[in-house]
Each structure stands twice: as structure tokens, then as C-alpha cells.
Design an enzyme around this catalytic site. Structure first.
Site, PDB file in Angstrom:
ATOM      1  CG  ASN A   9      -1.819   1.171   1.336  1.00  0.00           C
ATOM      2  OD1 ASN A   9      -1.897   1.964   0.392  1.00  0.00           O
ATOM      3  ND2 ASN A   9      -2.507   1.307   2.453  1.00  0.00           N
ATOM      4  CE  LYS A  11      -0.582   3.270   4.662  1.00  0.00           C
ATOM      5  NZ  LYS A  11      -0.601   3.450   6.117  1.00  0.00           N
ATOM      6  CG  HIS A  97      -6.227   2.072   4.793  1.00  0.00           C
ATOM      7  ND1 HIS A  97      -5.867   2.992   5.744  1.00  0.00           N
ATOM      8  CD2 HIS A  97      -5.210   1.190   4.719  1.00  0.00           C
ATOM      9  CE1 HIS A  97      -4.656   2.677   6.217  1.00  0.00           C
ATOM     10  NE2 HIS A  97      -4.242   1.590   5.611  1.00  0.00           N
ATOM     11  CD  GLU A  99      -3.502   5.540   6.445  1.00  0.00           C
ATOM     12  OE1 GLU A  99      -3.432   5.610   5.207  1.00  0.00           O
ATOM     13  OE2 GLU A  99      -2.632   4.980   7.148  1.00  0.00           O
ATOM     14  CD  GLU A 169      -4.123  -2.363   7.027  1.00  0.00           C
ATOM     15  OE1 GLU A 169      -2.977  -2.573   6.610  1.00  0.00           O
ATOM     16  OE2 GLU A 169      -4.767  -1.347   6.740  1.00  0.00           O
ATOM     17  N   GLY A 175       1.726   2.136  10.911  1.00  0.00           N
ATOM     18  CA  GLY A 175       2.706   3.209  10.827  1.00  0.00           C
ATOM     19  C   GLY A 175       3.348   3.562  12.154  1.00  0.00           C
ATOM     20  CB  SER A 215       4.318  -2.045  12.162  1.00  0.00           C
ATOM     21  OG  SER A 215       3.951  -0.698  12.415  1.00  0.00           O
TER      22      SER A 215
HETATM   23  P1  PGA Z   1       2.185   0.207   7.787  1.00  0.00           P
HETATM   24  O1  PGA Z   1       0.778   0.470   7.067  1.00  0.00           O
HETATM   25  O2  PGA Z   1       2.723  -1.077   7.215  1.00  0.00           O
HETATM   26  O3  PGA Z   1       3.021   1.396   7.464  1.00  0.00           O
HETATM   27  O4  PGA Z   1       1.884   0.068   9.254  1.00  0.00           O
HETATM   28  C1  PGA Z   1      -0.105  -0.576   6.791  1.00  0.00           C
HETATM   29  C2  PGA Z   1      -1.340  -0.037   6.134  1.00  0.00           C
HETATM   30  O5  PGA Z   1      -1.818   1.041   6.528  1.00  0.00           O
HETATM   31  O6  PGA Z   1      -1.883  -0.672   5.208  1.00  0.00           O
END
Ligand code: PGA
Length: 253
Positions: A9, A11, A97, A99, A169, A175, A215
Site C-alpha cells: 500500500n 498510500k 482503509h 485512514e 489492520e 505506521g 507495521s
Molecule cells: P504500515 O501500514 O505497514 O506502514 O503500518 C499498513 C497499512 O496502513 O496498510
């Protein structure tokens, strides 16, 4: 046999030259996949066509959009529809997601509509779910995630839900460098599968890939992907480094 999937991803990261550099390095080292493995690259809209051209001919490599609109077409300036994506040849679309749930106020009922728009045109939804820290601390994660799955997906027929990939997630792990422990990940993935089994039966539940996200990195992917109910990962930060992501692909069961 359900698919084992390493999904990147990106982003809202990488200019085109930066993305070219990453993709060149990734494709130089990218391993061949077995028939049960897939790599999905969820990239920003402007890069979809170009990344699809670059990966064409590589078996098991797919391209995803990171979102689509919940209507088929219309006066929605700045939006992108599922039929547009399908007409380009995009195969997958990330939906819900955390976000987008947080910053775009995407609700479960809106996501149920997006799931339908994707399936109508043959796009595979990668449906994201996961709890915030406050809910984990109150031990409400199973109800929270079960509720997201029911509200977003349980209007589907058994046949339709087998075309969906689920990504769990935990928001507190995205993150943050803080990964769910193997026990926490397995417990939630088994819970999601039991929620699916209650509604659709064991055969359908066993056929759906459930990815872990939050992560994931080269150093923890082997342990996470080796868990019985974890079928790969949705990877943010570590997917922006070719070496890391190649290692993560190699960690697929
Ligand atoms: P990350 O993000 O691996 O940076 O924790 C995962 C995601 O949001 O899909």
C-alpha cells in the site's frame, strides 16, 4: 486453497521518478510466485496504467486502486468509479482503509455500497477492518471487527463473499512500528474466520484470504505469515523500500 498475498500500500507517497526507481528495483529482484501466491501493488490512481504495463506478463502480480467511489457514475468531481478502474484492467481495489474511515468519514454502509460497485464489475475488494487502541484496551476488538465485517460484507451471497479479500489492520499498529503479537494476530484472524463461518459455513470461511496489516516488515513477516489464519499482509511503510518488500514477498507461505 486460499491465496497467500503480499500487498503493498503505497498510500499518497512517491513522485513518478521515485515510484519508477522503486518499481525498477522491485521488479529486478521480485521472485516468481507459486500458483497460490500473489503480489498486489496498491498505487495512487495516476500510476495505475503505468504499473500495470510494467508488471504485465508476471504471473500472480496484480495492481490495486486504493479506493473507488460508491456510485457508478455522475457529477462527483474528482472521484474515480469502479467501472473506470475495471475498464483500465485494474484487478483489485482497497476499500475501507482506516485512514479513509477516519479522514474521509467512510461508514460501514458506504463501504457496503463500494463493495457492491467493485463486485459488479469484477474488481476484487480488499476490505480493511481493525480497531483503535481505545477499543483494544477495553478488550472490545472482537465485537468491533466482527461488526465491521457484518456491516460491510454480510449483504453478499456466499458466492460473492468468496471474491473478497479481508485485511485486518489494528489501527494502533499502522505506521507506528508497533506490530500485533503473533498471538494477537492469530486470535483476531481466527475470530474473523469464525464470524464468516457462522454466516456462510466453514467451506466459504476457509476459502477467504485474511491479510494482516500494521507495521509488517521483513523481520516479522515470516512469523506473521506462518500463522494458521494469516494469509499474507497489507504493507505500508515497508513496501516503499524494495529490499524490504522483496523479503516480505519471500516470506509468503
Ligand atoms: P504500515 O501500514 O505497514 O506502514 O503500518 C499498513 C497499512 O496502513 O496498510
Amino acid at each position: 486453497m486460499r491465496k497467500q498475498i503480499a500487498a503493498a500500500n503505497w498510500k499518497m507517497n512517491l513522485t513518478k521518478p521515485q515510484a519508477e526507481q522503486l518499481l525498477n528495483m522491485l521488479l529486478d529482484q521480485a521472485p516468481e510466485l507459486t500458483g497460490s501466491q500473489e503480489v498486489v501493488l496498491a498505487v495512487p490512481f495516476p500510476y495505475l496504467m503505468w504499473v500495470m504495463e510494467r508488471i504485465s506478463g508476471r504471473s500472480g502480480y496484480r495492481v490495486a486502486a486504493q479506493n473507488c467511489h460508491h456510485k457508478v457514475a455522475g457529477a462527483f468531481t474528482g472521484e474515480v468509479s469502479a467501472p473506470m478502474l475495471a475498464s483500465l484492467g485494474v484487478s483489485d481495489c482497497v476499500l475501507g482503509h482506516s485512514e479513509r474511515r477516519e479522514y474521509q468519514q467512510e461508514s460501514d454502509s458506504l463501504l457496503a455500497e463500494k463493495v457492491d460497485r467493485c463486485l459488479e464489475v469484477g474488481l476484487r475488494p480488499i476490505f480493511c477492518c481493525g480497531e483503535p487502541l481505545s477499543i483494544r484496551e477495553a478488550e472490545g476488538q472482537n465485537d468491533h471487527v466482527g461488526g465491521q465485517i457484518r456491516a460491510g460484507l454480510f449483504h453478499l451471497t456466499a458466492d460473492a463473499i468468496t471474491k473478497v479479500v479481508i485485511a485486518y489492520e489494528p489501527i494502533w499498529a499502522i505506521g507506528t512500528g508497533r506490530t500485533a503479537s503473533a498471538d494477537q494476530a492469530q486470535e483476531m484472524h481466527a475470530h474473523i474466520r469464525s464470524v464468516l463461518a457462522d454466516q456462510y459455513g466453514d467451506v466459504v470461511a476457509a476459502s477467504i484470504s485474511i491479510l494482516y496489516g500494521g507495521s509488517v516488515k521483513a523481520s516479522n513477516a515470516t512469523e506473521l505469515f506462518g500463522l494458521p489464519d494469516v494469509d499474507g499482509g497489507l504493507v505500508g511503510g515497508a513496501s516503499l523500500q524494495a529490499d524490504e518488500f522483496v523479503q516480505i514477498i519471500r516470506s509468503l507461505a
